[in-house]
Design a protein around this motif. Structure first.
Motif, mmCIF file in Angstrom:
data_model
loop_
_atom_site.group_PDB
_atom_site.id
_atom_site.type_symbol
_atom_site.label_atom_id
_atom_site.label_comp_id
_atom_site.label_asym_id
_atom_site.label_seq_id
_atom_site.Cartn_x
_atom_site.Cartn_y
_atom_site.Cartn_z
ATOM 1 N N ALA A 88 -6.621 -0.518 -2.943
ATOM 2 C CA ALA A 88 -6.293 0.525 -3.916
ATOM 3 C C ALA A 88 -5.676 1.736 -3.230
ATOM 4 O O ALA A 88 -4.657 2.271 -3.679
ATOM 5 C CB ALA A 88 -7.555 0.934 -4.678
ATOM 6 N N MET A 89 -6.278 2.169 -2.135
ATOM 7 C CA MET A 89 -5.750 3.333 -1.427
ATOM 8 C C MET A 89 -4.389 3.026 -0.816
ATOM 9 O O MET A 89 -3.469 3.854 -0.859
ATOM 10 C CB MET A 89 -6.740 3.785 -0.352
ATOM 11 C CG MET A 89 -6.335 5.074 0.336
ATOM 12 S SD MET A 89 -6.404 6.508 -0.775
ATOM 13 C CE MET A 89 -7.943 7.251 -0.235
ATOM 14 N N ARG A 90 -4.239 1.843 -0.246
ATOM 15 C CA ARG A 90 -2.939 1.467 0.343
ATOM 16 C C ARG A 90 -1.856 1.461 -0.720
ATOM 17 O O ARG A 90 -0.765 2.014 -0.508
ATOM 18 C CB ARG A 90 -3.046 0.093 1.003
ATOM 19 C CG ARG A 90 -1.707 -0.409 1.546
ATOM 20 C CD ARG A 90 -1.853 -1.764 2.213
ATOM 21 N NE ARG A 90 -2.278 -2.815 1.305
ATOM 22 C CZ ARG A 90 -1.471 -3.439 0.453
ATOM 23 N NH1 ARG A 90 -0.181 -3.122 0.371
ATOM 24 N NH2 ARG A 90 -1.943 -4.391 -0.343
ATOM 25 N N LEU A 91 -2.136 0.839 -1.863
ATOM 26 C CA LEU A 91 -1.157 0.803 -2.942
ATOM 27 C C LEU A 91 -0.820 2.204 -3.444
ATOM 28 O O LEU A 91 0.347 2.511 -3.742
ATOM 29 C CB LEU A 91 -1.690 -0.041 -4.109
ATOM 30 C CG LEU A 91 -1.723 -1.554 -3.902
ATOM 31 C CD1 LEU A 91 -2.433 -2.218 -5.077
ATOM 32 C CD2 LEU A 91 -0.315 -2.113 -3.754
ATOM 33 N N ALA A 92 -1.832 3.041 -3.540
ATOM 34 C CA ALA A 92 -1.621 4.398 -4.030
ATOM 35 C C ALA A 92 -0.705 5.184 -3.099
ATOM 36 O O ALA A 92 0.253 5.838 -3.546
ATOM 37 C CB ALA A 92 -2.959 5.116 -4.180
ATOM 38 N N ILE A 93 -0.980 5.124 -1.802
ATOM 39 C CA ILE A 93 -0.185 5.877 -0.838
ATOM 40 C C ILE A 93 1.245 5.337 -0.781
ATOM 41 O O ILE A 93 2.216 6.107 -0.746
ATOM 42 C CB ILE A 93 -0.838 5.815 0.554
ATOM 43 C CG1 ILE A 93 -2.197 6.533 0.541
ATOM 44 C CG2 ILE A 93 0.068 6.453 1.601
ATOM 45 C CD1 ILE A 93 -2.112 7.998 0.193
ATOM 46 N N GLN A 94 1.375 4.014 -0.785
ATOM 47 C CA GLN A 94 2.710 3.420 -0.733
ATOM 48 C C GLN A 94 3.496 3.715 -2.013
ATOM 49 O O GLN A 94 4.706 3.970 -1.966
ATOM 50 C CB GLN A 94 2.617 1.912 -0.501
ATOM 51 C CG GLN A 94 2.153 1.558 0.895
ATOM 52 C CD GLN A 94 2.056 0.057 1.135
ATOM 53 O OE1 GLN A 94 1.649 -0.383 2.191
ATOM 54 N NE2 GLN A 94 2.430 -0.751 0.164
#
Length: 229
Positions: free
Chosen positions: A181-187
């Motif tokens: 979730a965090m990776r997708l959000a930042i990307q």
């Protein structure tokens, strides 16, 4: 040596053990180099920047640069990992009675809404850097190494939070969900906004992170929340 330093700041987020003065100085030097590398990569493109350019910008010798990093791309690791350290620290500090999924959400929001100059600048640099990642295998390797290390850190912290009776598979699933979730959000956030001025009209990175965390932890989070039953 460099790998461990990427995952720590002034305090190890997992062990909560204060770093020695030498370790703090080393970590600060690495972060300074990382910020210079990120600025150069975002301004000039990765292919045109050399390790010597980064060393010069950081005010160190090329020999010193290679004491800390094997390649120019490795140099950005501490910047990317710094956000992870902040997130893990916030998660660890969340009260124990807060359900795990909610703790992931609140800690992510706190991490992505820092208003101090250093925090704001770190987010700006991370965003600019992630815009340079796609299509560059060496930078992608650094990014995904940080992603992998984040998952392991989350497994440790969530495992301690949920206690010895928690199903290890459920703990891992929650860590994977939160990390993804965090990776997708930042990307996703990195791909929005004005690339020249970074003027935003859309959701904030915290808003995107909360949306992703809620969606991806929904099933796992309820299974691990004692109050859900």
């Amino acid at each position: 040596m460099a790998q461990r330093a990427m995952m720590v700041s002034m305090v190890d987020p997992i062990a909560q053990a204060p770093l020695s003065l030498t370790e703090r100085r080393k970590a600060k030097t690495q972060l300074d180099i990382a910020r210079c590398a990120a600025e150069l990569f975002s301004e000039r493109g990765v292919s045109t920047v050399t390790a010597d350019d980064i060393a010069t910008a950081a005010g160190i010798s090329l020999r010193t640069f290679y004491r800390y990093f094997r390649t120019k791309e490795d140099a950005v690791g501490p910047l990317l990992a710094g956000g992870v350290t902040d997130w893990i620290t916030e998660l660890t500090a969340t009260p124990a009675d807060v359900p795990a999924a909610a703790a992931l959400e609140s800690s992510a929001r706190l991490t992505l809404t820092r208003t101090d100059r250093f925090g704001v600048d770190s987010l700006r640099l991370t965003r600019a850097l992630l815009r340079a990642v796609p299509g560059d295998p060496a930078l992608e390797a650094v990014w995904f190494r940080v992603v992998h290390d984040t998952e392991e850190a989350l497994v440790t912290v969530l495992g301690e939070r949920l206690g010895p009776d928690a199903d290890p598979l459920e703990v891992r699933l929650l860590a994977v969900a939160g990390n993804t979730a965090m990776r997708l959000a930042i990307q996703t956030w990195a791909g929005t906004g004005d690339t020249a001025g970074d003027e935003d009209t859309g959701p904030t990175p915290a808003d995107i992170a909360v949306r992703c965390i809620r969606a991806l932890t929904a099933g796992v989070g309820s299974a691990l929340d004692p109050s859900a039953g």
